[in-house]
Design a protein around this motif. Structure first.
Motif, short mmCIF file in Angstrom:
data_model
loop_
_atom_site.label_atom_id
_atom_site.label_comp_id
_atom_site.label_asym_id
_atom_site.label_seq_id
_atom_site.Cartn_x
_atom_site.Cartn_y
_atom_site.Cartn_z
N GLN A 1 -17.09 -11.88 20.06
CA GLN A 1 -17.54 -13.24 20.37
C GLN A 1 -18.95 -13.50 19.84
OE1 GLN A 1 -16.31 -14.72 24.36
NE2 GLN A 1 -15.26 -12.75 24.54
N THR B 1 -9.50 -15.90 23.08
CA THR B 1 -10.79 -15.94 23.79
C THR B 1 -11.97 -16.22 22.86
OG1 THR B 1 -10.89 -13.53 23.59
CG2 THR B 1 -10.02 -14.43 25.64
N THR C 1 -14.56 -19.47 23.10
CA THR C 1 -16.01 -19.31 23.17
C THR C 1 -16.71 -20.21 22.15
OG1 THR C 1 -15.86 -17.02 23.94
CG2 THR C 1 -17.92 -17.68 22.89
#
Length: 315
Positions: free
Chosen positions: A20, A158, A162
């Motif tokens: 991320q 995910t 983000t």
């Protein structure tokens, strides 16, 4: 759980965070003129920012909508799967459309494009595929692409969510900074701006049920000392009745038997958002020849009433 399993889980967590972080660094390098253009469109928006999204995009979009709303942009998110061309009439000429798509080819978004483009609204696409079909039909494209494994994409994107959240936050923060950097004249003008939420009536509104008799309608309006009554089905607003509606519907009627709220109400009342300026509300009244508007919040919940008298007092 043994030591090896604990270490494996810790490694998965670290890899997730690292992935991320890399995605956010990649986003930083992609901030360009498109982001500036999106910012200007939102800053100049005189209606609402209406978001369309599906699945994860839709869920994250709700948080983005809440963040933008806090900056003063009236924002609403709709589930594209539950929206069809015939109920896009709620989109106004000053609204900005924001399409959220991970794949860049979300069918539920693509089928809405013809009607939206026909209305002439500006469209911002925030997508994981800046070359996809959703992006190609937009006026402005914000690149939310990420590098994820097929397993990650199928189970829970995910890293994409983000990046999507970060784009919403950076737009909101920059909108706030933009106002701070504006000229003293613009800041002074903004401080003097009168908003609908500041002048609307928040007192208890007169309400009747769909099947209320004419006598009940008149008694309710009289007891509340008002010339407007809301027609409700539980918590759902079905329409309104004004004294003008009563006069028009009862003119020449020989018998009042069988007349109910359902038969004389206006089933499509004109509403205004609470975060709209008083000047815009006045123009809306003038355009439709009205003296009263219903006021809703970003979740389309009825929160008050605005009359021409309220606007006159605010000047």
């Amino acid at each position: 759980m043994n030591l090896d399993q604990n270490q494996l889980i810790a490694d998965v967590m670290r890899n997730s965070v690292a992935g991320q972080i890399e995605a956010l660094k990649a986003l930083e390098s992609r901030i360009n003129g498109s982001f500036n253009a999106a910012l200007e469109v939102l800053a100049e928006c005189r209606g609402r920012a209406i978001m369309f999204g599906m699945k994860q995009s839709g869920l994250v979009g709700q948080k983005m909508a809440d963040t933008l709303y806090a900056t003063g942009v009236s924002t609403h998110i709709l589930n594209a799967a539950e929206t069809w061309e015939e109920n896009l009439s709620m989109i106004g000429p000053g609204d900005v459309i924001i399409m959220l798509s991970y794949s860049g080819k979300t069918e539920e978004l693509l089928r809405l494009y013809p009607a939206i483009r026909a209305m002439g609204n500006k469209v911002i696409a925030i997508t994981g595929d800046p070359a996809g079909s959703v992006a190609k039909q937009a006026d402005i494209v914000l690149d939310a692409s990420v590098v994820e494994s097929r397993e990650d994409r199928e189970q829970a994107p995910t890293t994409y969510t983000t990046v999507l959240l970060a784009i919403g936050d950076l737009l909101a923060e920059t909108l706030i900074r933009r106002r701070m950097f504006s000229s003293p004249e613009a800041q002074q003008s903004d401080q003097k701006m009168v908003w609908v939420r500041d002048v609307m009536q928040r007192s208890e509104l007169a309400t009747v049920s769909l099947d209320a008799s004419l006598r009940e309608v008149m008694q309710t309006m009289t007891s509340h000392r008002t010339n407007l009554c809301l027609v409700m089905d539980g918590e759902l607003l079905c329409g309104i009745i004004t004294d003008g509606d009563l006069r028009r519907n009862l003119a020449g009627v020989e018998s009042l038997q069988g007349i109910s709220a359902r038969t004389i109400m206006n089933g499509a009342p004109i509403c205004v958002q609470e975060k709209v300026s008083a000047d815009e509300a006045r123009l809306l009244m003038k355009e439709h020849g009205l003296h009263t508007l219903l006021v809703k919040d970003q979740d389309q919940k009825l929160v008050g009433l605005l009359t021409i008298g309220d606007l006159i007092k605010a000047v």
